[in-house]
Write a protein that holds these residues in place. Structure first.
Motif, PDB file in Angstrom:
ATOM      1  N   ARG A 230      58.333 -21.623 -37.728  1.00  0.00           N
ATOM      2  CA  ARG A 230      57.152 -22.303 -38.282  1.00  0.00           C
ATOM      3  C   ARG A 230      57.328 -23.814 -38.282  1.00  0.00           C
ATOM      4  NH1 ARG A 230      56.285 -20.532 -43.995  1.00  0.00           N
ATOM      5  NH2 ARG A 230      54.219 -21.457 -43.883  1.00  0.00           N
ATOM      6  N   ALA A 231      58.514 -24.269 -38.677  1.00  0.00           N
ATOM      7  CA  ALA A 231      58.762 -25.716 -38.749  1.00  0.00           C
ATOM      8  C   ALA A 231      58.648 -26.345 -37.360  1.00  0.00           C
ATOM      9  CB  ALA A 231      60.147 -25.981 -39.347  1.00  0.00           C
ATOM     10  N   ILE A 232      59.187 -25.667 -36.353  1.00  0.00           N
ATOM     11  CA  ILE A 232      59.126 -26.212 -34.989  1.00  0.00           C
ATOM     12  C   ILE A 232      57.679 -26.273 -34.510  1.00  0.00           C
ATOM     13  CG2 ILE A 232      59.694 -25.715 -32.578  1.00  0.00           C
ATOM     14  CD1 ILE A 232      62.398 -24.583 -33.613  1.00  0.00           C
ATOM     15  N   GLU A 233      56.938 -25.192 -34.742  1.00  0.00           N
ATOM     16  CA  GLU A 233      55.548 -25.170 -34.283  1.00  0.00           C
ATOM     17  C   GLU A 233      54.726 -26.246 -35.001  1.00  0.00           C
ATOM     18  OE1 GLU A 233      54.432 -23.595 -31.746  1.00  0.00           O
ATOM     19  OE2 GLU A 233      56.199 -22.331 -31.383  1.00  0.00           O
ATOM     20  N   TYR A 234      54.980 -26.414 -36.279  1.00  0.00           N
ATOM     21  CA  TYR A 234      54.262 -27.449 -37.031  1.00  0.00           C
ATOM     22  C   TYR A 234      54.589 -28.832 -36.481  1.00  0.00           C
ATOM     23  CZ  TYR A 234      52.832 -30.657 -40.639  1.00  0.00           C
ATOM     24  OH  TYR A 234      52.246 -31.710 -41.283  1.00  0.00           O
ATOM     25  N   GLU A 235      55.882 -29.053 -36.273  1.00  0.00           N
ATOM     26  CA  GLU A 235      56.346 -30.360 -35.842  1.00  0.00           C
ATOM     27  C   GLU A 235      55.830 -30.699 -34.444  1.00  0.00           C
ATOM     28  OE1 GLU A 235      57.634 -32.425 -37.853  1.00  0.00           O
ATOM     29  OE2 GLU A 235      58.177 -33.973 -36.385  1.00  0.00           O
ATOM     30  N   PHE A 236      55.741 -29.705 -33.598  1.00  0.00           N
ATOM     31  CA  PHE A 236      55.223 -29.915 -32.247  1.00  0.00           C
ATOM     32  C   PHE A 236      53.792 -30.463 -32.315  1.00  0.00           C
ATOM     33  CE2 PHE A 236      52.747 -28.214 -28.667  1.00  0.00           C
ATOM     34  CZ  PHE A 236      53.422 -28.787 -27.599  1.00  0.00           C
TER      35      PHE A 236
END
Ligand code: ADP
Ligand code: MG
Length: 481
Positions: A230-236
């Motif tokens: 989730r954090a990676i997708e948000y950050e992207f």
């Protein structure tokens, strides 16, 4: 909704902190078990008293070498320790002992399904303590923070990856596989919730086709596989929106908030020179002889990928093999079943079917269950010899999980063995035919499907104990008369 994936590519590098499963701290003699009463696992060394000296725990070095070998790293002849200075209220010394330019492991890789992810380095360091923020907010009134130094000085191995991952799934797989390796070699319990494994996630994005990397943000506080993704997708998306607006991503440390599902800025990213690293004067550089490395190599257990391959060779599907290997206790248990001669496929079907379902329901591990390896093998033997049917075996294993009773004894006690003599089955069939004349007529008139109905009736009558082949044969003969 555009998700920007057709325009930008993400680049991910991970820094994984693995807590080494030693009995004592890295430079002090007290224990480092999770969950002890606050500040009971401390000493003058951990408290950072003036004049005390760190003593390196050899077991930490052994574990770091073993990890390096499992990650295909080079173990240099020499490594050293450095001081990394910073102020944390839970870091009494005012510096952390780490390794800067001469880490214990250099290079290496972790295999994921579609590529090898490079490992840059792995180095030993000590953990800080823990701050507990308590009380209500208020200027000097009721809000306060507590310091627990039990964790200070806990040995960590920080494993730094190359920026080789291109999706949240690849990052997830990397951490999963790395975690598995660490668990299998016994250096880390891999428990993300208890913080014995933590991943800091560096992510940048670049327009598809561009060679140069973009500016990265480092995300901390990611403590589950789900939040990693989730954090990676948000950050992207956050970074893509900045670029789309003509802005620039700034290099910084961001915190993942699992409840809000967002990252927020924590601080600007320090550069290495901000830490004023210098060689730790209280510890000698460490010379690691080749004999030492080889001695450790000789203790290397089977790694997860090797185990999975062995299961596949024994007849399991790749999927089943991986499901088993990903649950280390199950895999260890399964190995014992194989050692005792259990059929690979049957044993795995029972283990991943009835047994796994029971364990999940009861929230216990296979080790905690009442199903011993010996009893399991006994049950499989009864099945193999044809003493009991597959369905009976499935029911019995649940029985055993509940009671721990002996398989053979249960079969005798409950009269569950398969009925294989004609003289017992034939009268049952004849009675069923006599009682169901309507269905018999329909069957003879061409409704072949009704055969199953007669089988069902006979099984019901025998409580599932009729030998299926024999039953089918006799039933056919009787119906065709
Ligand atoms: P630091 O020590 O300041 O955290 P490192 O150079 O050791 O920085 O890199 C830390 C991590 O960041 C590594 O895992 C590396 O792969 C990753 N990384 C470096 N540059 C990038 C980038 N542009 N995008 C994504 N990850 C990166
Ligand atoms: Mg870093």
């Amino acid at each position: 909704m555009s998700d920007y994936k057709d325009k930008y590519e993400m680049v991910i590098g991970l820094e994984v902190h693995a807590q080494l499963k030693t009995n004592t701290k890295i430079f002090a003699r007290e224990g480092c078990e999770f969950g002890k009463n606050p500040n009971t696992e401390t000493s003058t060394v951990t408290l950072g008293m003036p004049g005390v000296l760190p003593v390196l725990n050899k077991e930490c070095v052994n574990m770091a070498i073993l990890t390096g070998l499992a990650l295909n790293s080079e173990i240099p002849n020499r490594c050293k320790f450095d001081r990394k200075q910073y102020f944390y209220p839970d870091l009494p010394k005012g510096y952390q002992i780490s390794q800067y330019d001469e880490p214990i492991c250099q290079g290496g890789w972790v295999q994921i399904s579609n590529k090898k992810v490079g490992v840059t380095r792995a180095h030993l360091e000590e953990d800080a303590g823990k701050l507990v923020h308590a009380g209500a907010a208020g200027l000097y009134g009721s809000s306060y923070s507590l310091v627990d130094l039990n964790r200070a000085g806990t040995p960590l191995l920080e494993i730094v990856s190359e920026p080789d991952m291109r999706s949240s799934q690849e990052a997830r797989e990397y951490v999963e596989n790395l975690r598995n390796i660490l668990k299998y070699i016994g250096v880390c319990d891999g428990n993300l919730e208890e913080g014995s494994m933590r991943a800091d996630c560096n992510i940048s994005i670049r327009p598809i086709g561009q060679k140069e990397f973009g500016t990265r943000a480092e995300i901390k506080n990611v403590n589950s596989f789900r939040s990693l993704v989730r954090a990676i997708e948000y950050e992207f998306v956050r970074q893509a929106e900045i670029l789309e607006d003509g802005g620039k991503v700034i290099q910084e440390t961001r915190l993942w908030d699992d409840n809000a599902g967002i990252t927020s800025s924590m601080r600007g990213k320090e550069d290495a020179h901000d830490y004023r690293y210098f060689p730790e004067p209280d510890l000698m550089p460490l010379e690691i002889s080749r004999e030492w490395v080889e001695k450790i190599r000789a203790t290397m257990p089977e790694l997860p990928a090797q185990k999975a391959q062995r299961y596949i060779d024994a007849g399991l599907s790749e999927y089943d093999a991986n499901v088993l290997v990903n649950q280390i206790e199950m895999a260890m248990y399964y190995d014992k079943l194989l050692e005792k001669g259990a059929d690979a496929k049957t044993a795995s079907n029972f283990l991943m079917g009835e047994v796994a379902a029971f364990l999940k329901e009861e929230k216990i591990s296979i080790e905690e269950s009442k199903l011993t390896v010996e009893n399991f093998v006994k049950l499989l033997d009864l099945l193999k010899k044809g003493t009991i049917s597959n369905n009976i075996a499935k029911a019995l294993i649940v029985d055993i999980l509940n009671t721990g009773k002996d398989a053979q004894a249960l079969v005798e006690e409950k009269g569950l063995s398969v009925i294989s003599d004609e003289s017992s089955i034939l009268p049952i069939i004849q009675k069923i035919i006599a009682d169901n004349q309507e269905q018999v007529a329909a069957y003879k008139g061409g409704k072949d499907k009704l055969f199953g109905f007669f089988v069902g009736q006979a099984m019901k009558e025998t409580k599932g104990r009729a030998n299926p082949q024999l039953l089918n044969k006799l039933l056919k003969e009787e119906l065709d008369k």
